[in-house]
Motif scaffolding. Structure first.
Motif, mmCIF file in Angstrom:
data_model
loop_
_atom_site.group_PDB
_atom_site.id
_atom_site.type_symbol
_atom_site.label_atom_id
_atom_site.label_comp_id
_atom_site.label_asym_id
_atom_site.label_seq_id
_atom_site.Cartn_x
_atom_site.Cartn_y
_atom_site.Cartn_z
ATOM 1 N N UNK A 121 34.848 17.665 60.866
ATOM 2 C CA UNK A 121 35.289 18.854 61.605
ATOM 3 C C UNK A 121 36.578 19.419 61.016
ATOM 4 N N UNK A 122 37.451 18.556 60.515
ATOM 5 C CA UNK A 122 38.692 19.024 59.895
ATOM 6 C C UNK A 122 38.406 19.820 58.622
ATOM 7 N N UNK A 123 37.450 19.348 57.822
ATOM 8 C CA UNK A 123 37.094 20.066 56.597
ATOM 9 C C UNK A 123 36.486 21.426 56.926
ATOM 10 N N UNK A 124 35.595 21.459 57.912
ATOM 11 C CA UNK A 124 34.966 22.725 58.285
ATOM 12 C C UNK A 124 36.000 23.697 58.840
ATOM 13 N N UNK A 125 36.946 23.178 59.610
ATOM 14 C CA UNK A 125 38.020 24.041 60.141
ATOM 15 C C UNK A 125 38.885 24.582 59.020
ATOM 16 N N UNK A 134 37.631 27.304 49.800
ATOM 17 C CA UNK A 134 36.449 26.549 49.387
ATOM 18 C C UNK A 134 36.679 25.073 49.673
ATOM 19 N N UNK A 135 35.564 24.361 49.859
ATOM 20 C CA UNK A 135 35.589 22.910 49.904
ATOM 21 C C UNK A 135 35.022 22.406 48.581
ATOM 22 N N UNK A 136 35.710 21.485 47.945
ATOM 23 C CA UNK A 136 35.316 20.999 46.621
ATOM 24 C C UNK A 136 34.805 19.567 46.745
ATOM 25 N N UNK A 137 33.671 19.282 46.103
ATOM 26 C CA UNK A 137 33.142 17.926 46.089
ATOM 27 C C UNK A 137 34.046 16.989 45.306
ATOM 28 N N UNK A 165 34.865 43.163 37.700
ATOM 29 C CA UNK A 165 35.657 41.947 37.544
ATOM 30 C C UNK A 165 34.769 40.712 37.766
ATOM 31 N N UNK A 166 34.850 39.749 36.860
ATOM 32 C CA UNK A 166 34.070 38.521 36.992
ATOM 33 C C UNK A 166 34.911 37.322 37.446
ATOM 34 N N UNK A 167 36.199 37.505 37.647
ATOM 35 C CA UNK A 167 37.085 36.404 38.014
ATOM 36 C C UNK A 167 37.201 36.291 39.534
ATOM 37 N N UNK A 168 36.787 35.148 40.050
ATOM 38 C CA UNK A 168 36.848 34.887 41.485
ATOM 39 C C UNK A 168 37.962 33.882 41.749
ATOM 40 N N UNK A 169 38.843 34.238 42.676
ATOM 41 C CA UNK A 169 39.973 33.372 43.006
ATOM 42 C C UNK A 169 39.749 32.727 44.370
ATOM 43 N N UNK A 170 39.966 31.429 44.404
ATOM 44 C CA UNK A 170 39.773 30.672 45.639
ATOM 45 C C UNK A 170 40.966 29.761 45.884
ATOM 46 N N UNK A 171 41.067 29.299 47.129
ATOM 47 C CA UNK A 171 42.034 28.258 47.498
ATOM 48 C C UNK A 171 41.260 27.034 47.963
ATOM 49 N N UNK A 172 41.597 25.875 47.421
ATOM 50 C CA UNK A 172 40.921 24.631 47.794
ATOM 51 C C UNK A 172 41.386 24.226 49.186
ATOM 52 N N UNK A 173 40.472 24.301 50.160
ATOM 53 C CA UNK A 173 40.821 23.941 51.533
ATOM 54 C C UNK A 173 40.709 22.459 51.809
ATOM 55 N N UNK A 174 39.891 21.763 51.036
ATOM 56 C CA UNK A 174 39.710 20.330 51.240
ATOM 57 C C UNK A 174 38.697 19.777 50.245
ATOM 58 N N UNK A 175 38.538 18.479 50.274
ATOM 59 C CA UNK A 175 37.629 17.787 49.354
ATOM 60 C C UNK A 175 36.680 16.923 50.165
ATOM 61 N N UNK A 176 35.367 17.112 49.969
ATOM 62 C CA UNK A 176 34.383 16.293 50.678
ATOM 63 C C UNK A 176 33.867 15.194 49.758
ATOM 64 N N UNK A 177 33.572 14.047 50.362
ATOM 65 C CA UNK A 177 33.278 12.839 49.598
ATOM 66 C C UNK A 177 31.787 12.594 49.380
#
Length: 380
Positions: A121-125, A134-137, A165-177
């Motif tokens: 739930x923390x990752x989804x939030x 984004x959530x990164x594996x 433009x082809x460059x997409x900028x994201x912020x890593x919100x969390x990492x899922x295991x």
């Protein structure tokens, strides 16, 4: 003195020969371990789900489907959950560094895949806190050196933003295991609304839908119903289970399971021939000793068990070394290869080791049984 002690002393009578045999066996099991780890890992299909369905465009993976299909699929009897996904494929920094981001509706996707990916739930939030989050594996994060809170940029191959433009900028919100080691975590999860609002074409389309059948409903029957629903539309579908999809995808390049079977089979047949030939020489060298054992009253069963213990010992040590090397290789290789040494692979290796050890010892043991005392003493 136990059979194990006798087998060990007989095996180490010529240490160099025994070490070379163990080395050959270790190489064979290393080949088997690596290929089996691929099939059971994140890039193979063994760990894929056979109950979750994927709905794609019948014309091919490169063609999209209208997001409006979601309502019609959800209305079918037998559908428990349905989610959609749009795949953004690109690279980070250099073109060979390929990265994939699956743009999804967070809640819908989590109801189907949340458990297998260990989406808490923390990752989804955290994913919902910003449209560009984004959530990164874990596998992808380790490969790229990314961490939570970091800003990243992906240059897309397939989805262009408005203005070219082809460059997409994201912020890593969390990492899922991921739930298990064999779960594929070499990708990112992004918010579909963010990608859809900025894309220059194919707005309100998706690459596919993920469908969870109601418990008790046969997946293949539901797949046929979904395809029949869109058969006469401008965007007919092809519905397959996750396992079928991965198998079909891998077959585009080669029949991986057939190649694995041929390579492993050739390796084991070669090892069998080498070990049997060597053990036959070893038994012939000990002809006089076998005659002495029979003179002292030891029966054929004792001699057969002694030789089988010797071959088993050689195979067990060689096989253990091969599997240990496989474990090291899976740890050292990059996560993109998806090599996972699972418990079933280790157990199957143990079974193969015992079978090969017994099979290899049968012919030398038969030779020892046929040796008579008179013929044995003539060798002196």
């Amino acid at each position: 003195m136990t059979f194990l002690t006798l087998a060990r002393r007989n095996a180490w009578r010529k240490p160099m020969r025994t070490l070379l045999l163990m080395f050959c066996i270790a190489v064979a099991f290393l080949i088997y371990g690596l290929t089996a780890s691929f099939l059971s890992g994140t890039q193979g299909s063994a760990a894929a789900n056979d109950d979750v369905l994927g709905v794609m465009n019948k014309s091919g993976r490169g063609q999209t489907l209208p997001i409006a299909h979601l309502r019609r699929i959800a209305a079918l009897d037998g559908v428990a959950e349905v989610a959609y996904m749009s795949r953004l494929r690109g690279f980070s920094e250099v073109e060979r560094n390929v990265v994939v981001a699956n743009a999804v509706a967070v809640d819908d996707f989590a109801r189907i895949n949340g458990d297998s990916l260990a989406l808490t739930s923390d990752l989804l939030a955290a994913l919902k806190q910003g449209r560009d989050r984004v959530l990164v594996g874990r596998a992808l994060a380790d490969a790229q050196g990314w961490r939570a809170g970091q800003r990243i940029e992906i240059t897309s191959f397939n989805i262009m933003q408005q203005g070219g433009n082809r460059n997409w900028r994201f912020e890593v919100g969390g990492i899922f295991e991921g739930k298990t080691p064999s779960t594929d975590t070499y990708f990112m999860l992004a918010n579909y609304d963010y990608v859809n609002s900025l894309r220059s074409r194919d707005v309100d389309t998706v690459d596919g839908f993920v469908v969870q059948p109601v418990p008790g409903v046969t997946a293949s029957v539901l797949a046929s119903q979904i395809d029949a629903l869109f058969a006469n539309t401008g965007t007919p579908t092809r519905t397959q289970s996750e396992k079928q999809f991965l198998e079909a995808f891998l077959r585009q390049f080669a029949d991986v399971e057939l190649i694995v079977s041929l390579v492993v089979g050739a390796a084991f047949v070669t090892i069998l021939m080498i070990v049997i030939n060597t053990m036959l020489f070893a038994v012939r060298e000990r002809t006089f000793e076998i005659g002495v054992l029979k003179t002292l009253g030891f029966n054929n069963r004792f001699i057969v068990v002694l030789i089988l213990c010797e071959t088993l010992l050689i195979f067990l040590v060689g096989g253990a070394v091969g599997i240990a090397l496989t474990k090291v290789a899976t740890q050292l290789t990059g996560p993109a290869l998806g090599l996972v040494l699972t418990g079933p692979v280790v157990i199957k290796s143990l079974v193969i080791t015992v079978l090969l050890g017994v099979l290899t010892g049968c012919l030398p043991a038969a030779l020892a049984m046929r040796t008579t005392v008179s013929n044995a003493f003539r060798t002196r």
